[in-house]
Design a protein around this motif. Structure first.
Motif, PDB file in Angstrom:
ATOM      1  N   ARG A  68      11.890  -2.509  -5.740  1.00  0.00           N
ATOM      2  CA  ARG A  68      10.952  -2.014  -6.749  1.00  0.00           C
ATOM      3  C   ARG A  68      11.495  -2.293  -8.132  1.00  0.00           C
ATOM      4  O   ARG A  68      12.684  -2.537  -8.320  1.00  0.00           O
ATOM      5  CB  ARG A  68      10.701  -0.514  -6.583  1.00  0.00           C
ATOM      6  CG  ARG A  68      10.108  -0.139  -5.261  1.00  0.00           C
ATOM      7  CD  ARG A  68       8.725  -0.688  -5.148  1.00  0.00           C
ATOM      8  NE  ARG A  68       8.144  -0.325  -3.865  1.00  0.00           N
ATOM      9  CZ  ARG A  68       7.135  -0.945  -3.334  1.00  0.00           C
ATOM     10  NH1 ARG A  68       6.567  -1.944  -3.955  1.00  0.00           N
ATOM     11  NH2 ARG A  68       6.655  -0.570  -2.176  1.00  0.00           N
ATOM     12  N   GLY A  69      10.626  -2.202  -9.116  1.00  0.00           N
ATOM     13  CA  GLY A  69      11.008  -2.514 -10.479  1.00  0.00           C
ATOM     14  C   GLY A  69      10.692  -1.397 -11.454  1.00  0.00           C
ATOM     15  O   GLY A  69      10.602  -0.224 -11.093  1.00  0.00           O
ATOM     16  N   PHE A  70      10.489  -1.801 -12.709  1.00  0.00           N
ATOM     17  CA  PHE A  70      10.302  -0.862 -13.807  1.00  0.00           C
ATOM     18  C   PHE A  70       9.085   0.045 -13.601  1.00  0.00           C
ATOM     19  O   PHE A  70       9.170   1.258 -13.773  1.00  0.00           O
ATOM     20  CB  PHE A  70      10.167  -1.636 -15.123  1.00  0.00           C
ATOM     21  CG  PHE A  70       9.789  -0.768 -16.281  1.00  0.00           C
ATOM     22  CD1 PHE A  70      10.723   0.078 -16.857  1.00  0.00           C
ATOM     23  CD2 PHE A  70       8.509  -0.786 -16.789  1.00  0.00           C
ATOM     24  CE1 PHE A  70      10.378   0.887 -17.922  1.00  0.00           C
ATOM     25  CE2 PHE A  70       8.152   0.014 -17.853  1.00  0.00           C
ATOM     26  CZ  PHE A  70       9.093   0.856 -18.423  1.00  0.00           C
ATOM     27  N   THR A  71       7.950  -0.527 -13.219  1.00  0.00           N
ATOM     28  CA  THR A  71       6.717   0.262 -13.084  1.00  0.00           C
ATOM     29  C   THR A  71       6.849   1.326 -12.000  1.00  0.00           C
ATOM     30  O   THR A  71       6.420   2.468 -12.196  1.00  0.00           O
ATOM     31  CB  THR A  71       5.525  -0.657 -12.783  1.00  0.00           C
ATOM     32  OG1 THR A  71       5.477  -1.673 -13.795  1.00  0.00           O
ATOM     33  CG2 THR A  71       4.225   0.092 -12.775  1.00  0.00           C
ATOM     34  N   ALA A  72       7.462   0.978 -10.870  1.00  0.00           N
ATOM     35  CA  ALA A  72       7.662   1.960  -9.798  1.00  0.00           C
ATOM     36  C   ALA A  72       8.594   3.075 -10.262  1.00  0.00           C
ATOM     37  O   ALA A  72       8.374   4.245  -9.959  1.00  0.00           O
ATOM     38  CB  ALA A  72       8.226   1.274  -8.556  1.00  0.00           C
TER      39      ALA A  72
END
Length: 141
Positions: A68-72
């Motif tokens: 997962r990244g920033f938005t998650a």
């Protein structure tokens, strides 16, 4: 009544210290304990490593570990009612982790190369530097 207000000032020995949050960086805070006599001392909620808070680095590492990244991460922190880190801070921690991964992988490759060299010397083996393709393999009939 909080524990900070019960503690006494190391300079004037009066009780009633005040705890204030100076600034935030992601999940971490810079805190300040102050007294009415003018005494003031600061500390952080989480230790820093290489000028970055380790808790923020661990957040980015955990998110990247599960793909997962920033938005998650932003959705997770908002759901938990915690402060979000900025996208630039997230990227800075990602770059820090990338450097660490590159360093580890280089060290592992060097160690593996030494292991192969020692194995070749021990068993007197020769390597030609590449694997033979199926069409290049000699077959004995």
């Amino acid at each position: 009544m909080g524990i900070i207000s019960i503690l006494c000032c190391p300079e004037c020995y009066a009780t009633g210290l005040k705890l204030a949050e100076d600034s935030k960086e992601g999940l971490c805070s810079n805190l300040c304990v102050a007294c009415s006599c003018g005494f003031m001392t600061g500390f952080t909620s989480t230790p820093k490593e290489n000028k970055k808070f380790s808790l923020n680095t661990l957040l980015v590492f955990g998110l990247r570990l599960i793909g997962r990244g920033f938005t998650a991460g932003k959705k997770l922190l908002c759901t938990l009612n915690l402060p979000c880190i900025s996208k630039n801070t997230f990227r800075a921690h990602e770059l820090k982790l990338l450097e660490a991964v590159q360093l580890c992988s280089e060290e592992n490759m060097k160690a593996a190369s030494k292991e192969v060299q020692n194995f070749k010397k021990k068993y007197n083996l020769w390597c030609f530097g590449r694997w033979l393709m199926a069409a290049e393999r000699p077959y004995v009939t």
